[in-house]
Design a protein around this motif. Structure first.
Motif, short mmCIF file in Angstrom:
data_model
loop_
_atom_site.label_atom_id
_atom_site.label_comp_id
_atom_site.label_asym_id
_atom_site.label_seq_id
_atom_site.Cartn_x
_atom_site.Cartn_y
_atom_site.Cartn_z
N TYR A 1 -4.46 -1.94 5.51
CA TYR A 1 -4.11 -0.53 5.69
C TYR A 1 -5.34 0.24 6.15
O TYR A 1 -6.48 -0.04 5.72
CB TYR A 1 -3.63 0.08 4.36
CG TYR A 1 -2.36 -0.52 3.83
CD1 TYR A 1 -1.12 -0.11 4.29
CD2 TYR A 1 -2.39 -1.49 2.84
CE1 TYR A 1 0.06 -0.66 3.79
CE2 TYR A 1 -1.23 -2.05 2.33
CZ TYR A 1 -0.01 -1.63 2.82
OH TYR A 1 1.15 -2.17 2.32
N ASP A 2 -5.12 1.20 7.02
CA ASP A 2 -6.20 2.14 7.39
C ASP A 2 -6.59 2.90 6.12
O ASP A 2 -5.75 3.53 5.47
CB ASP A 2 -5.69 3.09 8.47
CG ASP A 2 -6.81 3.97 9.04
OD1 ASP A 2 -7.68 4.40 8.26
OD2 ASP A 2 -6.80 4.22 10.25
N ILE A 3 -7.85 2.85 5.78
CA ILE A 3 -8.30 3.44 4.51
C ILE A 3 -8.02 4.95 4.45
O ILE A 3 -7.74 5.50 3.37
CB ILE A 3 -9.81 3.16 4.30
CG1 ILE A 3 -10.21 3.48 2.85
CG2 ILE A 3 -10.67 3.92 5.29
CD1 ILE A 3 -11.61 3.00 2.49
N ASP A 4 -8.04 5.62 5.61
CA ASP A 4 -7.80 7.07 5.62
C ASP A 4 -6.33 7.42 5.39
O ASP A 4 -6.01 8.56 5.09
CB ASP A 4 -8.26 7.66 6.96
CG ASP A 4 -9.77 7.57 7.14
OD1 ASP A 4 -10.47 7.56 6.10
OD2 ASP A 4 -10.23 7.51 8.29
N ALA A 5 -5.43 6.43 5.55
CA ALA A 5 -4.00 6.70 5.37
C ALA A 5 -3.57 6.54 3.92
O ALA A 5 -2.45 6.93 3.55
CB ALA A 5 -3.18 5.76 6.26
N LEU B 1 -10.88 -0.30 5.71
CA LEU B 1 -9.61 -0.95 5.38
C LEU B 1 -9.37 -0.97 3.88
O LEU B 1 -10.32 -0.93 3.08
CB LEU B 1 -9.61 -2.42 5.84
CG LEU B 1 -10.04 -2.77 7.24
CD1 LEU B 1 -10.12 -4.28 7.37
CD2 LEU B 1 -9.06 -2.20 8.25
N ILE B 2 -8.11 -1.05 3.51
CA ILE B 2 -7.71 -1.49 2.18
C ILE B 2 -6.84 -2.72 2.36
O ILE B 2 -5.84 -2.68 3.08
CB ILE B 2 -6.95 -0.40 1.41
CG1 ILE B 2 -7.89 0.76 1.09
CG2 ILE B 2 -6.36 -0.97 0.11
CD1 ILE B 2 -7.25 1.89 0.31
N ILE B 3 -7.23 -3.82 1.74
CA ILE B 3 -6.51 -5.09 1.90
C ILE B 3 -5.51 -5.22 0.77
O ILE B 3 -5.85 -5.03 -0.41
CB ILE B 3 -7.48 -6.28 1.88
CG1 ILE B 3 -8.53 -6.16 2.99
CG2 ILE B 3 -6.73 -7.60 2.02
CD1 ILE B 3 -9.58 -7.24 2.96
N GLU B 4 -4.29 -5.57 1.12
CA GLU B 4 -3.24 -5.86 0.13
C GLU B 4 -2.83 -7.33 0.27
O GLU B 4 -2.56 -7.80 1.37
CB GLU B 4 -2.02 -4.96 0.35
CG GLU B 4 -0.77 -5.40 -0.40
CD GLU B 4 0.43 -5.54 0.52
OE1 GLU B 4 1.09 -6.61 0.47
OE2 GLU B 4 0.73 -4.60 1.27
N CYS B 5 -2.81 -8.04 -0.86
CA CYS B 5 -2.41 -9.45 -0.87
C CYS B 5 -1.66 -9.69 -2.17
O CYS B 5 -2.22 -9.48 -3.25
CB CYS B 5 -3.65 -10.34 -0.77
SG CYS B 5 -3.30 -12.05 -0.41
#
Length: 802
Positions: A271-275, A335-339
């Motif tokens: 994810y875009d970190i700013d979103a 970024l924010i990574i989701e897993c």
């Protein structure tokens, strides 16, 4: 599953194998290669530079060009709309063989043409992998492309070979290229070298990221903040591998998420970190609203869908596709990574309903190993640091627990060989387990193996045996005749009962049905004589096929409803089927009657399908299979008044054993199933089959006359008539001669109304007296008749009507 030679050769040396040899060996080991073909094809190709380009004098769309191919300058007529001087292009010389045919020198409308300037689709590249611009004209190469280079397809990275592998349901682990590479190494007994990335994500400073899940359908969620990344073009190797997998390259960050998914089998999302406001992500369900996904399409969310949310608003459809408002853009700075791990059944249901099949959803549906989320996070962080200049990395946040339990199995060579019918030595079997990375430990004759986390299909001895024979080769199985013990060609008792039941019911005009064993939750909850411990499928095809049924009637009622909806008024149906729960497996018989069982319109005669018809059918059936009518009892139904009419149904007993329930359908239940007034029954065939049967005895018809006497008496309205008939039968013996002369008791009328009190009813019964040894005297008949009257007066307070 799609892979390529280049991808596999990253992990295993396969340089000495042809594509057909590679495909055959993989197929022989149980992973069927459905197709194998080059990514592109063409001979006598070269990189050229267009020196001049002029319009053809005799055409409105052709161009006459001169092309420098290094060792000569060729005149080529080209019809592509995007051809121009100064371009670097792919040239097929005269004599080149392309997927569309051979290129020959000649004249086109009077102008010499000594080759062809090629588009990629003309070289066998799948058009789905090309842009609209590439499909509309020739392929234009970079300005630094070397003129005269004779392997232009290799220069562009199209010199690869594609294998389509049809994975069996138990081998979902091979969705991951790392695992497939390990498998190929084991098959060819070659060293496997995988990238080293273990614990790469353990780095990072303190974080403000918070993640959680409010649904059991997401048992594990990993999140990580990468504060700074550089968006740029992906490295050439990454673009080539994505192309081989049938995916487009977008930019280095998005490509890394796709490469990690393909390598580890674990989908993940950046994810875009700013979103992401306040750096908070929660997995939820229960949404009923429209949502615009990454593909720009709007989808209707339902309550059962798993959704990724930020501050209560959806930012992605879990396991399927992210949102358009949080995607990675050229302007993305962090970024924010989701897993995460998601329930595969829920993902499948959502993807099917939305008609949205993605690489991510396909992997979740087939099953992902427990350690995959951690592996994917490690690999993603490693690649982001190397190819996206990742900085300002924060610690990994985890919700839930990673299951790191390892399965340990043991076997001996004798056990393996006994199962396979082979004579493999201990060393051969141990070698197979070593090639598969099972870490075998040998103690005497016992081999103990530790199963890698990704081999979720390995559960016991049968699986270990299968691994041995498929790696060593099925061709090593000796040719032997199967052991086939002689068996007596006859039906067992259970089969005999089922066959007899089918014959008797078909003789009475009932039609046999076969309905689905797998049923919906609604049918499961409406089981008759069922069990609360029904078996639920781990991967149901649909909600209508989620449970193994414990009762037949709900399905058979559905058949009656279908017939009724299609204008078939008279339905006489039965079904015999095995029903199962976690506690037992039984055979049941279900009967549904609707309308009339028999009808002769010419004679104006019919037999209605009512309670008494069904009761008589059951009595006939019991009698024919050897259960005497004196052992059968019909008692007031108190077991199930939700599905049966409480006053027009009965429990069926043989002695003290409840074997079934019969009667009219409950009006509410009938309305729920769109049927009218049907009668139905469900019987436990196993209980009926276990009852000791009477031997069928034949007796000659008595040659002496019978005498019939009728009597009518008034009893309390609540008194069951069955009790009256039982008392009469009990006193049908002449006490002086010790001979039973009462042969038949038949109730022929019950009257309630005028001349009878409101709390009473009049019962009329016909009695038949007869002896097999002599003609009866009035004295004998009177003695028995008076005994019956006295007993009725005493036990039933019956008053004889005069």
């Amino acid at each position: 599953m799609r892979t390529s030679r280049k991808w596999l050769e990253q992990y295993v040396d396969l340089h000495d194998l042809t594509l057909s040899e590679l495909a055959k060996k993989i197929t022989d080991a149980g992973l069927e290669v459905e197709s194998c073909k080059p990514l592109s094809a063409g001979t006598h190709l070269v990189i050229g530079e267009i020196l001049t380009c002029e319009d053809h004098p005799d055409s409105d769309h052709l161009h006459v060009t001169t092309v420098n191919v290094g060792d000569e300058i060729l005149s080529i007529v080209c019809g592509a709309p995007n051809v121009a001087a100064g371009q670097k292009v792919i040239v097929a010389r005269a004599g080149a063989v392309l997927p569309g045919g051979e290129i020959k020198a000649g004249k086109i409308r009077g102008q010499e043409s000594n080759g062809m300037i090629c588009a990629l689709f003309e070289l066998g590249v799948d058009p789905h992998m090309l842009t609209d611009e590439q499909k509309a004209g020739i392929e234009i190469l970079p300005e630094d492309a070397p003129v005269g280079y004779t392997d232009p397809l290799g220069y562009l990275g199209y010199d690869d070979e594609i294998l389509e592998i049809g994975l069996t349901p138990n081998r979902s682990d091979c969705q991951a290229q790392f695992n497939l590479g390990t498998e190929v190494g084991a098959i060819f007994e070659r060293e496997v070298v995988l990238p080293q990335f273990e614990n790469a994500s353990d780095c990072g400073a303190a974080t403000n990221l918070t993640i959680s899940s409010t649904t059991e359908q997401c048992p594990l969620f990993l999140g990580k903040v990468i504060g700074s990344v550089t968006i740029k073009e992906s490295p050439k190797w990454m673009q080539e591998l994505l192309r081989a997998a049938g995916m487009h390259s977008i930019n280095n960050v998005v490509d890394i998420s796709n490469i990690v998914m393909l390598e580890t089998g674990q989908p993940m999302h950046f994810y875009d970190i700013d979103a992401i406001k306040n750096q908070e992500i929660t997995v939820k369900n229960g949404f009923e609203e429209e949502y615009t996904a990454l593909d720009g399409e709007t989808y209707q969310l339902e309550k059962e869908d798993i959704v990724i949310t930020n501050e209560g608003k959806p930012i992605g459809i879990a396991g399927i596709m992210g949102g358009d408002d949080s995607k990675i853009l050229e302007t993305t700075k962090g970024l924010i990574i989701e897993c995460a791990s998601f329930d595969h059944v829920s993902i499948r249901n959502t993807a099917r309903r939305l008609n949205l099949s993605t690489e991510s959803s396909l992997r979740y549906q087939k099953g992902i190993e427990p350690l995959a989320p951690k592996k994917a996070m490690d690999r993603a962080v490693q690649l982001l640091i190397e190819y996206a200049d990742a900085k300002e990395i924060e610690e990994t946040v985890q919700w839930g627990v990673i299951d790191e339990t390892q399965r340990v199995l043991s076997c001996t060579p004798q056990e393996i060989n006994n199962r396979l019918g082979t004579q493999f030595a201990l060393e051969e079997i141990v070698s197979v387990f070593e090639r598969l990375h099972f870490d075998p430990i040998v103690e005497g004759e016992v081999i103990t193996v530790t199963i890698p986390s990704y081999r979720m299909d390995m559960e016991g001895m049968a699986d270990l045996s299968e691994e041995v024979i498929r790696i060593l080769g099925y061709d090593k199985l000796p040719s032997t005749l199967p052991f086939m013990p002689m068996t007596e060609g006859k039906l067992n008792k259970e089969q005999q009962l089922i066959r007899k039941t089918e014959e008797l019911l078909c003789d009475k005009g009932l039609q046999q049905c076969v309905t689905y064993t797998l049923i919906s939750s609604a049918k499961k909850d409406n089981a008759i004589l069922g069990s609360e411990n029904a078996i639920e499928l781990a991967s149901p095809m649909s909600e209508e096929r989620r449970w193994i049924r414990t009762s037949i009637l709900p399905s058979l009622i559905g058949v009656a409803a279908y017939n009724e909806a299609h204008g078939i008024k008279n339905s006489s149906l039965y079904e015999i089927s095995e029903v199962s729960s976690k506690d037992w497996i039984k055979n049941h018989l279900a009967i549904v009657l609707n309308g009339e069982l028999e009808q002769t319109r010419w004679l104006h005669e019919s037999l209605p399908s009512d309670f008494y018809t069904l009761k008589g059918l059951i009595e006939m059936y019991m009698d024919k299979i050897g259960i005497n009518k004196n052992r059968i009892f019909f008692k007031e139904n108190k077991k199930d008044i939700l599905h049966f009419h409480p006053y027009r149904s009965a429990e069926v007993y043989i002695g003290k054993d409840l074997v079934g329930i019969m009667g009219e359908i409950h009006p509410v239940y009938a309305k729920e199933n769109d049927v009218k007034n049907i009668v139905m029954a469900e019987l436990d065939l196993d209980l009926i089959g276990g009852v000791k049967k009477s031997k069928i005895k034949f007796a000659p018809v008595s040659k002496y006359p019978s005498v019939e006497r009728d009597l009518a008496f008034v009893v309390d309205r609540s008194l069951p008539v069955e009790k009256i008939t039982e008392i009469i039968k009990r006193h049908g013996r002449d006490k002086e001669t010790k001979e039973t002369i009462l042969q038949n008791v038949e109730v022929f009328d019950i009257y309630e109304g005028e001349h009878v009190a409101d709390h009473e009813k009049s019962v009329a019964i016909s009695l038949e007296f007869q002896s097999n040894a002599h003609t009866l005297t009035d004295a004998q008949i009177n003695r028995v008749f008076e005994s019956i009257l006295d007993s009725l007066e005493k036990d039933c307070q019956a008053v004889l009507r005069k």
